[in-house]
Design a protein around this motif. Structure first.
Motif, PDB file in Angstrom:
ATOM      1  N   LYS A  41     -22.651 -10.833  20.450  1.00 53.98           N
ATOM      2  CA  LYS A  41     -23.180 -12.124  20.008  1.00 53.98           C
ATOM      3  C   LYS A  41     -24.632 -12.264  20.441  1.00 53.98           C
ATOM      4  O   LYS A  41     -25.046 -11.762  21.473  1.00 53.98           O
ATOM      5  N   MET A  42     -25.375 -12.978  19.618  1.00 54.63           N
ATOM      6  CA  MET A  42     -26.793 -13.202  19.914  1.00 54.63           C
ATOM      7  C   MET A  42     -26.930 -14.265  20.995  1.00 54.63           C
ATOM      8  O   MET A  42     -26.126 -15.192  21.069  1.00 54.63           O
ATOM      9  N   ASN A  43     -27.939 -14.141  21.788  1.00 55.28           N
ATOM     10  CA  ASN A  43     -28.213 -15.206  22.762  1.00 55.28           C
ATOM     11  C   ASN A  43     -28.915 -16.357  22.049  1.00 55.28           C
ATOM     12  O   ASN A  43     -29.304 -16.265  20.893  1.00 55.28           O
ATOM     13  N   SER A  44     -29.073 -17.463  22.721  1.00 59.35           N
ATOM     14  CA  SER A  44     -29.618 -18.661  22.064  1.00 59.35           C
ATOM     15  C   SER A  44     -31.065 -18.451  21.619  1.00 59.35           C
ATOM     16  O   SER A  44     -31.481 -18.993  20.600  1.00 59.35           O
ATOM     17  N   LYS A  45     -31.823 -17.647  22.353  1.00 59.77           N
ATOM     18  CA  LYS A  45     -33.213 -17.413  21.963  1.00 59.77           C
ATOM     19  C   LYS A  45     -33.280 -16.629  20.651  1.00 59.77           C
ATOM     20  O   LYS A  45     -34.081 -16.935  19.770  1.00 59.77           O
ATOM     21  N   GLY A  46     -32.400 -15.634  20.501  1.00 56.63           N
ATOM     22  CA  GLY A  46     -32.353 -14.868  19.258  1.00 56.63           C
ATOM     23  C   GLY A  46     -31.939 -15.729  18.083  1.00 56.63           C
ATOM     24  O   GLY A  46     -32.459 -15.590  16.973  1.00 56.63           O
ATOM     25  N   GLN A  47     -31.009 -16.636  18.318  1.00 57.42           N
ATOM     26  CA  GLN A  47     -30.584 -17.535  17.245  1.00 57.42           C
ATOM     27  C   GLN A  47     -31.708 -18.475  16.852  1.00 57.42           C
ATOM     28  O   GLN A  47     -31.897 -18.771  15.665  1.00 57.42           O
ATOM     29  N   GLU A  48     -32.458 -18.967  17.810  1.00 57.68           N
ATOM     30  CA  GLU A  48     -33.584 -19.852  17.492  1.00 57.68           C
ATOM     31  C   GLU A  48     -34.627 -19.120  16.661  1.00 57.68           C
ATOM     32  O   GLU A  48     -35.143 -19.668  15.679  1.00 57.68           O
TER      33      GLU A  48
END
Length: 151
Positions: free
Chosen positions: A89-96
């Motif tokens: 799963k992507m971390n929140s920074k990657g999702q942003e």
């Protein structure tokens, strides 16, 4: 064949197997392989680090039964069937970052006069892990497989 000849023949066969029973080298030849060494090299190249390749299709390609393909890969090669893993799963920074990039694309499309159609249906691809034949991949060394094959 007389009785003496049959007994002599059976004694020769027994002596032969007793003499070669301690040797590690096979003294008698067995049934020849259905897939030659050249074909085996082509088979290994075609299945190594690939997913979605059925043994039935390979059997048709090499003119043998699919169980022969499975047996050959298991006994004569180092190719192992491995299960594909779910992508991390992507971390929140990657999702942003991904959301910012895609929102920018959508904003540019709206400025160029395109209409946006929103749909709430789910679409599934035929190339991912959701298809039964794509849940596994063959590999001699899983370290050498690329990320789109392993995950």
């Amino acid at each position: 064949m007389t009785r003496d000849e049959r007994e002599a023949l059976s004694q020769r066969i027994c002596d032969f197997y007793i003499d070669f029973s301690n040797n590690s080298v096979k003294a008698t030849s067995g049934r020849p392989y259905k897939i030659s060494d050249e074909q085996l090299d082509g088979l290994v190249k075609s299945v190594n680090n690939r997913c979605g390749l059925s043994q039935r299709k390979l059997g048709r390609r090499f003119w043998v039964h699919h169980s022969t393909i499975a047996r050959t890969l298991r006994k004569r090669t180092s190719v192992v069937i491995r299960k594909r893993r779910k992508a991390p799963k992507m971390n929140s920074k990657g999702q942003e970052n991904r959301a910012r990039k895609n929102c920018g694309k959508m904003y540019r499309k709206l400025l160029s006069g395109c209409d946006v159609i929103l749909d709430d249906e789910k679409y599934s691809k035929l190339s991912g892990n959701n298809v039964g034949g794509n849940a596994f991949f063959d590999s001699t060394n899983p370290v050498t497989s690329s990320a789109n094959i392993e995950f």
